[in-house]
Scaffold this active site. Structure first.
Site, mmCIF file in Angstrom:
data_model
loop_
_atom_site.group_PDB
_atom_site.id
_atom_site.type_symbol
_atom_site.label_atom_id
_atom_site.label_comp_id
_atom_site.label_asym_id
_atom_site.label_seq_id
_atom_site.Cartn_x
_atom_site.Cartn_y
_atom_site.Cartn_z
ATOM 1 N N ARG A 1 -21.851 7.825 8.203
ATOM 2 C CA ARG A 1 -23.387 6.907 8.169
ATOM 3 C C ARG A 1 -23.135 6.589 9.614
ATOM 4 O O ARG A 1 -22.134 6.199 10.035
ATOM 5 C CB ARG A 1 -22.886 5.851 7.715
ATOM 6 C CG ARG A 1 -23.061 5.559 5.680
ATOM 7 C CD ARG A 1 -22.812 4.494 5.394
ATOM 8 N NE ARG A 1 -23.468 4.513 3.855
ATOM 9 C CZ ARG A 1 -23.089 5.208 2.358
ATOM 10 N NH1 ARG A 1 -21.878 5.600 2.859
ATOM 11 N NH2 ARG A 1 -23.499 5.063 2.187
ATOM 12 N N ARG B 1 -28.114 9.362 -0.140
ATOM 13 C CA ARG B 1 -27.913 9.734 1.397
ATOM 14 C C ARG B 1 -28.472 10.760 2.051
ATOM 15 O O ARG B 1 -28.951 11.280 3.421
ATOM 16 C CB ARG B 1 -26.626 10.005 0.863
ATOM 17 C CG ARG B 1 -25.895 9.016 0.910
ATOM 18 C CD ARG B 1 -25.929 8.190 2.365
ATOM 19 N NE ARG B 1 -25.450 8.049 2.698
ATOM 20 C CZ ARG B 1 -24.597 8.169 4.360
ATOM 21 N NH1 ARG B 1 -23.958 8.944 3.455
ATOM 22 N NH2 ARG B 1 -24.946 9.097 5.230
ATOM 23 N N GLU C 1 1.818 3.277 -10.897
ATOM 24 C CA GLU C 1 2.525 2.051 -11.700
ATOM 25 C C GLU C 1 1.926 2.076 -13.152
ATOM 26 O O GLU C 1 2.663 2.048 -14.414
ATOM 27 C CB GLU C 1 2.386 0.780 -11.019
ATOM 28 C CG GLU C 1 3.339 0.749 -9.654
ATOM 29 C CD GLU C 1 2.956 -0.908 -9.612
ATOM 30 O OE1 GLU C 1 2.343 -1.780 -9.867
ATOM 31 O OE2 GLU C 1 3.922 -0.902 -8.433
ATOM 32 N N HIS D 1 3.499 -4.333 -7.588
ATOM 33 C CA HIS D 1 1.798 -4.629 -7.495
ATOM 34 C C HIS D 1 0.973 -4.801 -8.455
ATOM 35 O O HIS D 1 -0.507 -5.566 -8.378
ATOM 36 C CB HIS D 1 1.237 -3.444 -6.757
ATOM 37 C CG HIS D 1 2.070 -2.411 -5.594
ATOM 38 N ND1 HIS D 1 2.808 -1.508 -5.456
ATOM 39 C CD2 HIS D 1 2.023 -3.064 -4.164
ATOM 40 C CE1 HIS D 1 3.742 -1.981 -4.545
ATOM 41 N NE2 HIS D 1 3.030 -1.940 -4.111
HETATM 42 N N1 URA Z 1 -19.601 4.593 -2.593
HETATM 43 C C1 URA Z 1 -19.656 5.458 -1.886
HETATM 44 O O1 URA Z 1 -18.186 6.111 -1.242
HETATM 45 N N2 URA Z 1 -20.308 5.508 -0.878
HETATM 46 C C2 URA Z 1 -21.623 5.079 -0.791
HETATM 47 O O2 URA Z 1 -22.738 5.601 -0.536
HETATM 48 C C3 URA Z 1 -22.037 4.038 -2.656
HETATM 49 C C4 URA Z 1 -21.032 4.246 -3.365
#
Ligand code: URA
Length: 254
Positions: free
Chosen positions: A172, A227, A84, A8
């Site tokens: 989300r 968030r 790896e 890979h």
């Molecule tokens: N990476 C993630 O997993 N979530 C985010 O909100 C931003 C970057």
């Protein structure tokens, strides 16, 4: 390794005229792996560009050889790259990532060092029992945190939620999926109340592999989303947030 390169990664022991490096920095994004090598390491050399897993080698300012490798997005890809690199002989790995903060006090541009992760990742279950701790090397993690503080960065250390999906798994709602399943609803609030700092997508499997393979692992991420107030990524700040995390990782290697 029967062949002279890994299936890979696309490079192998034959690529190294000197000793094989002990250190690797892993980035999800191949462009970040290249930026680390070209902007932050000395004598950068390309090792491979195979399956999107661009890999480079260079040296830190104090002469320590380091591989800058791409892990790809998510734990299944990371697990292959980790395996790896371990076959190659790497002994210490730092993941440099991006992340969404869950706690309101953690802002875009801050850096988060993960001392351990809540691991909600399928790949990890092929490597260790689900209850196995996803814990980083404490010494390397403290080193990352101290480096971040010395660089004057707003830095945090604590528990990360490491999940398989960026959209559904991180609750989300403003995505193409019209139906978020019931067990995800309220998860971000619950994690916030449990004191979890952030969401990302690789550290859980990464830490479990480190413990199982006896490889030292630590993770530093630049915050690109808050968030607690928004679902979106702050695109204008991505490069600066990544650069903060990169500097912490490179300057912690000795
Ligand atoms: N990476 C993630 O997993 N979530 C985010 O909100 C931003 C970057």
């Amino acid at each position: 390794m029967k062949e002279d390169y890994f299936y890979h990664l696309g490079f192998g022991k034959k690529n190294f005229s000197e000793n094989i490096p002990e250190w690797a920095i892993l980035s999800g994004d191949p462009d970040r792996a290249e930026r680390i090598a070209k902007n932050y390491l000395e004598q950068p050399k390309e090792l491979s560009r195979h399956r999107g897993l661009s890999c480079f080698v260079g040296k830190t300012k104090n002469g320590t050889p380091v591989i800058s490798a791409t892990s790809g997005m998510g734990a299944p890809s990371l697990s292959i790259v980790f395996n790896e690199l371990a076959q190659l002989g790497i002994k210490k790995m730092i993941r440099v990532g991006t992340t969404g903060s869950i706690q309101a006090k953690i802002k875009v541009g801050d850096v988060i060092v993960s001392q351990a992760s809540l691991c909600r990742q399928g790949a990890a279950n092929d490597i260790a029992p689900i209850e196995f701790p996803a814990a980083a090397d404490p010494f390397l993690s403290v080193k990352l945190f101290e480096t971040a503080k010395n660089l004057g960065l707003n830095s945090h250390i604590g528990v990360t939620a490491s999940v398989d999906t960026f959209y559904e798994g991180q609750e989300r709602r403003e995505s193409a999926n019209p139906y978020l399943i019931r067990r995800i609803h309220g998860m971000t609030e619950e994690y916030k109340n449990l004191g979890i700092l952030n969401f990302e997508m690789e550290s859980g499997t990464f830490f479990k592999m480190g413990l199982v393979y006896r490889i030292s692992t630590a993770c530093v991420c630049g915050v690109i989303a808050e968030r607690s107030s928004s679902e979106s990524v702050d695109r204008s700040e991505i490069e600066a947030a990544e650069d903060n995390a990169i500097k912490v990782a490179v300057q912690s290697i000795s």
